[in-house]
Enzyme design. Structure first.
Site, mmCIF file in Angstrom:
data_model
loop_
_atom_site.group_PDB
_atom_site.id
_atom_site.type_symbol
_atom_site.label_atom_id
_atom_site.label_comp_id
_atom_site.label_asym_id
_atom_site.label_seq_id
_atom_site.Cartn_x
_atom_site.Cartn_y
_atom_site.Cartn_z
ATOM 1 N N GLU A 142 0.814 -1.216 0.000
ATOM 2 C CA GLU A 142 0.000 0.000 0.000
ATOM 3 C C GLU A 142 0.846 1.264 0.000
ATOM 4 O O GLU A 142 0.679 2.151 0.827
ATOM 5 C CB GLU A 142 -0.970 -0.002 1.192
ATOM 6 C CG GLU A 142 -2.049 -1.055 1.140
ATOM 7 C CD GLU A 142 -3.078 -0.795 0.042
ATOM 8 O OE1 GLU A 142 -3.269 0.380 -0.326
ATOM 9 O OE2 GLU A 142 -3.662 -1.765 -0.438
ATOM 10 N N ASP A 143 1.776 1.349 -0.928
ATOM 11 C CA ASP A 143 2.552 2.566 -1.161
ATOM 12 C C ASP A 143 3.585 2.885 -0.082
ATOM 13 O O ASP A 143 4.221 3.934 -0.151
ATOM 14 C CB ASP A 143 1.645 3.792 -1.325
ATOM 15 C CG ASP A 143 1.050 3.858 -2.719
ATOM 16 O OD1 ASP A 143 1.498 3.050 -3.556
ATOM 17 O OD2 ASP A 143 0.180 4.670 -2.958
ATOM 18 N N ALA A 144 3.716 2.029 0.902
ATOM 19 C CA ALA A 144 4.712 2.329 1.934
ATOM 20 C C ALA A 144 6.109 2.135 1.348
ATOM 21 O O ALA A 144 6.289 1.383 0.385
ATOM 22 C CB ALA A 144 4.509 1.417 3.120
#
Lengths: 371, 600
Positions: B217-219
């Site tokens: 999730e984009d981390a």
């Protein structure tokens, strides 16, 4: 003795006939199905209302407004997506784009010419559509209608038919057939402004076809021709010989309720919302939709999820006031001395008491051993 | 006849407006007319507008004549060698400044191959269709245009060097990046705006891969060793101000260490960092609640209590102190006077911000992400040549967002870092991707930008080749240190007795309408009640009239103001907000009765 509902029992019987289990197996199967059935039942105190609301609410935030169009493909402009969903749930009287699907009987759809003919019969023709000009003759004080012969031939409308329709609509006027026009004249002198109104009215006189159908589009699918229409008129469509009456569909929920009854309207609400949800590639359990449709139609008339519909019929003053137009509800409650029994969720949240759902629902009753 | 207006004043008429405008433009190019003068023939209104006023937005365009550019190769060559100057080109009518109105009469080609005989002008470069910030993104023509707009909004949030005299300034909410760098993959606009004078980002080594699921999730995952060596470190500056206000009656605030007599005296410990003048010393390490500037104010309501009490004459404490959760080092103190001649004291607090879990980073291609893990360097995957990435970026962020420019910048950065050259990534005119690949191959790397990597934890070779390279990364101003917040109990609002809002005041975290729905849907009725208990009150209700009764604390009995004390009065627990609602209804002359029933 089984606790299963009738239709499940019947289904079970059928399967028994098909697979022929012995008596002991039969008992075992019934028992297991009963357990499954009981497990699937919603527990008392389950917040089905809010779960339904959130089940619609969350996915609808993801709905996209964009819809794709293809060049060169015959398409009709239809309201889709969130806008349409709101339309259905708010129970708007007229859909913004009414539509019908009229499947034709095989007899009448052998050739594309036949289908075209039927389509022309369905499409509404107004006087304005088949005239070259409708003008006012100021000198004579009359209206002159110049007919478009070509369009009349295309739509297969006879002059005599137009005359009878005109006679029906303008009973006070006298008709005169001229060389290639029709003249309408009053017995007495008519004022110019009146004449202008009559001219405008003449344009919209219904000549042929089904009222309210502005566009027709015959589409061939697997089971033959289906005519898609813009505009809905179920009553007249049912009267047509060429149309397969059992398969007519419309997206006008209110018209369905009027013509076919409230149960059909309930089904229509389910179908319409399901269509939108499927279109957007979302997945909402059918039972939520059924539940909502049931609530909307349970009074015998369609009520929207609005302050004039089912939300406005909540028993509690506080619940209604916390939704929309609080002042109106509080003032009315004051005038008639309304009583709020605090039986539902919102009012109990307001006064900070346990809501009567889930763990807040059961009360504990204990026999005290007095001694 | 066509009317002619000069700066909106009528000056004459022309018979052949098109010829007129054409002729005059030719004169301007020849140098006979001022270069600031623009001519427009408005066909619809049939008027000629001449404009020489100030404040018009004008832009340079290359003049075309008969489908041929007046700017020749020789001109460009001479420009490069510095033999001629831009001004000369403008004077000679090769380059022309056009205003918004005259542009309507022009037919402007963008690229060389678009030029036809009808065209009157040509753009200097295709990049001019982009704005200042959007043209900073390299290879932007390899990504969706809509992202470019959002992306340029993010570049504004990047930490950098906002002003070179930042040490002398007292701005609020200032962040300075410690080692800002010039991007390896540059755009033409970077040179135009002297980006090298105020860079806002750092060149890092990036690997596009997953890492133990920490970058879902984009981390993004940061290399702990890189952080320890100063990657993306920044300073946060916050000023505190106070002044010696003058009051009626010649009373003045006094900046000094308050003595114990003063009303609202905190504690000796809170004042410990103050010097004799009542101001904290520079370099002091301050923590929450510590006083920065000691100040004493005269009593609030002067004269009112004077004759009755001695205590009223005591001065108030009005020091400037740190809020809950704040800390830092006093960076600078400033003593001056403000416009009204009052003594003004300003203190600037400095705070070092080392990247931590929750800080926001972004590339220049709308690939923003939150740091989810600072991986120890020994656990980080390494390439054959021993390179460990500074950032591990998840490949799942690419396909749906279609930001191909992000991937190309990785190759471009890699080529730049290996060859020691800046790569021109100007949108539409960049060094082609093909060339980048060729150069990469020449430098001894796989031309698709991938490399063999080894698992940092097990030492095993990864089956897949990892796409890695160098890239310009931005640290965005949204840092957890400024946002982290939690509270148990604390301040409440006076009116509703509900917790106040906002982090800065130590407010509560709202359980809103939808959160409430969530509790209800789970059937957690009693838990919901507990969560809303923040404004719980117990009130007494007269069972006779259903109105609020009164509890007399002195006589220890309750009574109804309407029905007296002989009626039955019960205590009921409710939210204070509801009690308030009842009171407000009563103020509207509505009689809300509470009918009590037995609970069991």
């Amino acid at each position: 003795m089984t606790t299963l509902p009738e239709h499940l029992q019947k289904e079970l019987e059928e399967h028994f006939k098909k697979f022929k289990p012995n008596e002991k197996q039969k008992q075992e199967i019934t028992k297991r199905i009963e357990t499954l059935y009981e497990d699937a039942k919603i527990a008392p105190g389950e917040a089905i209302g809010i779960i339904t609301a959130e089940s619609f609410g969350e996915p609808s935030t993801q709905m996209t407004i964009s819809s794709f169009h293809f060049a060169g493909v015959a398409e009709m402009n239809v309201t889709v997506g969130l806008v349409r969903l709101i339309e259905v749930f708010d129970a708007r009287k007229k859909p913004s784009t009414p539509q019908m699907k009229l499947p034709l009987k095989a007899k009448y759809s052998k050739t594309s010419e036949m289908v075209k003919e039927v389509s022309m019969k369905i499409k509404e023709t107004k006087l304005g559509d088949i005239t070259e000009e409708i003008s006012i003759n100021v000198a004579k004080g009359s209206i002159e209608i110049i007919l478009d012969k070509k369009k009349m031939r295309d739509t297969d409308i006879k002059l005599s038919h137009i005359l009878t329709r005109l006679k029906e609509s303008f009973k006070t006027l006298t008709l005169k057939e001229l060389k290639d026009s029709i003249s309408l004249k009053g017995k007495d002198e008519i004022k110019l402004s009146e004449l202008y109104k009559l001219k405008e009215k003449a344009k919209t006189i219904h000549i042929a076809g089904l009222k309210g159908i502005t566009q027709v589009l015959p589409i061939k699918d697997d089971d033959g021709y289906v005519i898609h229409t813009a505009g809905s008129n179920i009553e007249d469509a049912l009267a047509m010989e060429e149309v397969d009456k059992s398969k007519i569909t419309s997206n006008d929920v209110f018209e369905i309720a009027k013509v076919l009854g409230i149960e059909a309207a309930r089904k229509a609400i389910i179908n319409e919302s399901l269509k939108v949800i499927k279109d957007q590639g979302l997945d909402i359990d059918i039972r939520h939709i059924i539940f909502l449709a049931d609530v909307m139609t349970r009074g015998g008339v369609i009520k929207g999820v609005t302050r004039t519909g089912i939300t406005g019929e909540k028993e509690s003053v506080l619940a209604r006031a916390s939704f929309e137009t609080p002042m109106k509800h509080i003032i009315n409650a004051t005038l008639i001395g309304e009583r709020d029994d605090l039986n539902s969720v919102v009012e109990n949240v307001i006064i900070n008491q346990p809501v009567p759902l889930g763990t807040g629902l059961p009360g504990l009753v204990m026999k005290s051993n007095k001694k | 006849m066509t009317d002619i207006f000069l700066n909106e004043k009528f000056i004459g008429t022309a018979e052949h407006p098109k010829d007129f405008v054409k002729q005059f433009r030719a004169e301007r190019r020849r140098g006979a007319l001022p270069l600031e003068l623009n001519f427009t023939y408005d066909e619809e209104m049939d008027e000629i507008l001449l404009d020489s006023t100030r404040g018009r937005a004008r832009r340079p365009l290359i003049v075309l004549e008969g489908g041929k550019s007046k700017l020749t190769e020789k001109h460009i060559e001479d420009l490069k060698n510095g033999e001629i100057k831009w001004e000369k080109l403008v004077k000679e009518g090769i380059i022309e400044y056009i205003d918004a109105a005259e542009e309507e009469n022009c037919y402007i080609a963008i690229n060389d191959e678009d030029v036809t005989k009808e065209h009157t002008h040509q753009e200097i470069g295709a990049i001019v269709i982009l704005g200042l910030l959007t043209s900073l993104t390299p290879y932007a023509n390899y990504g969706p245009g809509s992202k470019l707009i959002k992306e340029s909004k993010m570049q504004k949030q990047a930490l950098g060097l906002y002003a070179t005299n930042f040490l002398l300034r007292m701005n609020t909410d200032v962040n300075i990046l410690h080692y800002p760098q010039i991007p390896i993959t540059k755009s033409f606009m970077h040179d135009v705006i002297s980006f090298d004078k105020h860079p806002a980002g750092q060149n890092i080594v990036i690997a596009v891969m997953s890492y133990e699921g920490y970058n879902m999730e984009d981390a993004i995952i940061l290399n702990k060793a890189s952080v320890d060596r100063g990657l993306a470190r920044s300073s946060y500056f916050k000023p505190f101000t106070t002044e010696e206000l003058r009051y009626q009656g010649g009373l003045v605030d006094e900046i000094s260490i308050p003595d114990k007599e003063v009303k609202g005296y905190k504690s000796e410990k809170d004042y410990r960092l103050l010097e004799e003048d009542g101001i904290v010393y520079t370099g002091a390490k301050v923590k929450e609640e510590d006083v920065l500037i000691g100040k004493i104010s005269p009593p609030r309501f002067l004269g009112e209590f004077e004759e009755f009490s001695i205590a009223a004459n005591i001065k108030r404490e009005s020091s400037v102190s740190l809020n809950h959760g704040e800390n830092g080092i006093v960076d600078m103190t400033l003593l001056t006077e403000n416009e009204e001649g009052n003594r003004l004291v300003q203190i600037r607090l400095r705070n070092q911000r080392i990247p931590e879990i929750g800080d926001k980073f972004a590339s220049r291609h709308l690939q923003k992400g939150i740091v989810s893990f600072l991986a120890p360097v020994e656990d980080i995957p390494f390439s054959v040549s021993g390179i460990t990435p500074d950032i591990i970026f998840s490949p799942h962020g690419i396909p749906s967002r279609m930001s191909i420019s992000h991937l190309i910048e990785i190759i471009a950065g890699k080529v730049g870092a290996l060859s020691g050259e800046y790569i021109d990534g100007t949108t539409f005119d960049a060094l082609p991707e093909k060339d980048l690949r060729k150069m990469l191959k020449k430098l001894g790397f796989r031309e698709n930008g991938t490399e063999m990597f080894y698992n940092g934890i097990t030492g095993q070779e990864f089956k897949a080749k990892i796409y890695s390279g160098n890239m310009y990364y931005l640290k965005l101003k949204h840092m957890v240190a400024n946002k982290l917040h939690a509270r148990a109990t604390g301040k409440i609002q006076l009116l509703t007795r509900q917790p106040i809002e906002g982090r800065s005041q130590g407010g509560g975290l709202r359980v809103g309408e939808m959160e409430k729905d969530c509790f209800v849907a789970h059937g957690a009725s009693l838990l919901l009640k507990e969560r809303f208990d923040s404004d719980r009150t117990t009130v007494f209700i007269c069972e006779e009239c259903g109105m609020l009764a009164i509890y007399d604390n002195f006589k220890n009995r309750e009574y109804c103001p309407k029905c007296g004390s002989s009626v039955k009065i019960s205590s009921v627990e409710m939210s204070y907000a509801f009690k308030l609602l009842i009171d407000e209804l009563k103020a509207l002359c509505i009689y809300p009765r509470l009918l009590l029933g037995r609970k069991y």
